[in-house]
Design a protein around this motif. Sequence first.
Motif, PDB file in Angstrom:
ATOM      1  N   LEU A  44       0.661  -1.259  -0.051  1.00 57.54           N
ATOM      2  CA  LEU A  44       0.008  -0.004  -0.037  1.00 57.54           C
ATOM      3  C   LEU A  44       0.919   1.407   0.151  1.00 57.54           C
ATOM      4  O   LEU A  44       0.615   2.120  -0.700  1.00 57.54           O
ATOM      5  N   SER A  45       1.949   1.089   0.886  1.00 53.70           N
ATOM      6  CA  SER A  45       2.764   2.326   0.849  1.00 53.70           C
ATOM      7  C   SER A  45       3.576   2.700  -0.555  1.00 53.70           C
ATOM      8  O   SER A  45       3.727   3.765  -0.885  1.00 53.70           O
ATOM      9  N   ARG A  46       3.794   1.697  -1.154  1.00 51.26           N
ATOM     10  CA  ARG A  46       4.431   1.774  -2.357  1.00 51.26           C
ATOM     11  C   ARG A  46       3.460   2.040  -3.335  1.00 51.26           C
ATOM     12  O   ARG A  46       3.943   3.113  -4.357  1.00 51.26           O
ATOM     13  N   ILE A  50       3.364   5.506  -5.975  1.00 51.22           N
ATOM     14  CA  ILE A  50       3.172   5.526  -7.419  1.00 51.22           C
ATOM     15  C   ILE A  50       2.171   6.533  -7.685  1.00 51.22           C
ATOM     16  O   ILE A  50       2.355   7.087  -8.874  1.00 51.22           O
ATOM     17  N   VAL A  51       0.917   6.196  -7.210  1.00 51.30           N
ATOM     18  CA  VAL A  51      -0.283   7.084  -7.631  1.00 51.30           C
ATOM     19  C   VAL A  51      -0.065   8.639  -7.153  1.00 51.30           C
ATOM     20  O   VAL A  51      -0.905   9.390  -7.384  1.00 51.30           O
ATOM     21  N   ARG A  52       0.914   8.910  -6.427  1.00 47.45           N
ATOM     22  CA  ARG A  52       1.349  10.244  -5.688  1.00 47.45           C
ATOM     23  C   ARG A  52      -0.002  10.713  -5.098  1.00 47.45           C
ATOM     24  O   ARG A  52      -0.694  11.902  -5.172  1.00 47.45           O
ATOM     25  N   VAL A 139      -6.189   9.340  -1.395  1.00 46.00           N
ATOM     26  CA  VAL A 139      -6.742  10.550  -0.915  1.00 46.00           C
ATOM     27  C   VAL A 139      -5.884  11.597  -1.204  1.00 46.00           C
ATOM     28  O   VAL A 139      -4.589  11.507  -0.883  1.00 46.00           O
ATOM     29  N   ASN A 140      -6.156  12.578  -1.822  1.00 45.98           N
ATOM     30  CA  ASN A 140      -5.513  14.078  -2.029  1.00 45.98           C
ATOM     31  C   ASN A 140      -4.200  13.523  -2.898  1.00 45.98           C
ATOM     32  O   ASN A 140      -3.079  13.079  -2.461  1.00 45.98           O
ATOM     33  N   ARG A 141      -4.305  14.417  -3.756  1.00 44.92           N
ATOM     34  CA  ARG A 141      -2.945  14.235  -5.065  1.00 44.92           C
ATOM     35  C   ARG A 141      -1.945  15.002  -4.299  1.00 44.92           C
ATOM     36  O   ARG A 141      -1.996  16.112  -3.929  1.00 44.92           O
ATOM     37  N   VAL A 162      -5.120   6.699 -15.336  1.00 47.91           N
ATOM     38  CA  VAL A 162      -3.889   5.771 -15.267  1.00 47.91           C
ATOM     39  C   VAL A 162      -3.838   5.517 -13.802  1.00 47.91           C
ATOM     40  O   VAL A 162      -3.492   4.250 -13.492  1.00 47.91           O
ATOM     41  N   GLU A 163      -3.995   6.242 -12.879  1.00 48.04           N
ATOM     42  CA  GLU A 163      -3.833   5.834 -11.554  1.00 48.04           C
ATOM     43  C   GLU A 163      -4.873   4.956 -11.045  1.00 48.04           C
ATOM     44  O   GLU A 163      -4.777   3.970 -10.183  1.00 48.04           O
TER      45      GLU A 163
END
Length: 317
Positions: A44-46, A50-52, A139-141, A162-163
Motif C-alpha cells: 500500500l505504501s509503495r 506511485i499514484v502520488r 486520498v489527495n493528490r 492511469v492511477e
Amino acid sequence: MINTSLTMQVTESFEELSFLHSMTTNLALDIHCDRLEEVVHMLLSRLCAIVRAEQMVLVLPPAAQSVLFEQQMLWARDELLDDQRLLELCQELKNKVVRSTVIENEFQTAEFATDYPEIRGLIGVVVGEDSDQGWLIAVNRAVPTGIDPVEWSRSEHQFGTVEASLMMSAGSILSTHFNNVELLKQKETLFTEIVRALVNAVEAKDSYLCGHSKRVALFSKCLAQKIKWDKKACDQLYLSGLLHDVGKIAISDSALQKPCELTTREFEEIRRHPDEAWNILHDLEHMRAVLPAVLFHHERYDGEGYPERSEEHTSEL
C-alpha cells in the motif's frame, strides 16, 4: 520537451509494471499469512507513492478482515478519518459507483463533501466483484517535492484514469489473493476436522482411549517447544500425537475392550495397530510427515519394541 514527456511516461509505466510484479511475488511468497498484514502495508505504501497520493487506505472485505486481519482498515500512512467516518464515506461512494471506480478531483463540490473537509480529491476502487467486498481509496493528490504548487499543471494536480487503472489492478490482485488464502484456510480446517473425526472414531471403540491421543499430542508439542523446535515441526508433532493410535480402528473390539489379561494371539493383534495406521495414512500426501511417528511410536532403544522396521516401510519414509 516531447522527449522528456515520453521518458516520464516510459518511466512511470515501468514503475507500474514493476510494482504489479513485486505485488504478485510478495503475496505468493506469503500464501500462509505469516506476514500478510506486513506485506499488504508495504505494498500500500509503495502504491500510494506511485499514484502520488497523500494517503491510501484499504477497507477490507468483511470475510478477509475476520479471517486474515485484526482490523478492517489498513492505512498506508497516518489515518485521515476514523473508522466510522471512513465506512460512511465508503457507503457514499457505493451509492454513486460506476464500473467499480470513483474519481473525484473536485471533491468539495460533492453533495456529502461537507462531512469530510480533509479530502480534496480521491479515487475509490472496489476490491472484489462488487462494492460489498471492500475498497481501495487514494486520498489527495500529493505535490512532488521541489515543485511549486502554483506552477503545477492541472493534469498533474488531478487523479486520472492511469492511477485508477493501476489501483483497479492492485485491488483485483488483492481480492484474488484474499480468496485464495480463505480457500486454503477452509482446506486446512477441513483437514483438521477429518483428523478429529478419525481420532473420535478410534476413541469411540474404547473408553480407555478417550482423550489419550489429545494428551499425547499436547505433551509432545510442549516438549518440542521447550527444546526450541520451529512452529512447523511442533505442529507436525502435534498432528502425529493425535494420529498415533489411529490404527486401532482396525483392531477388534474384543481385544481392545477386554478387561483382563490378553492372550498371546490378542496381544499380537494389538501390536498390529502401527502397521494398520500406516496402511490408513501412507497414501495421503498431507500425512507424510506423521508416518514415522505413527509407525514407530512403540519402538524401544533396546530393540524390544514393535513393529520390526522393514524395508517396505522405511523405503517410503
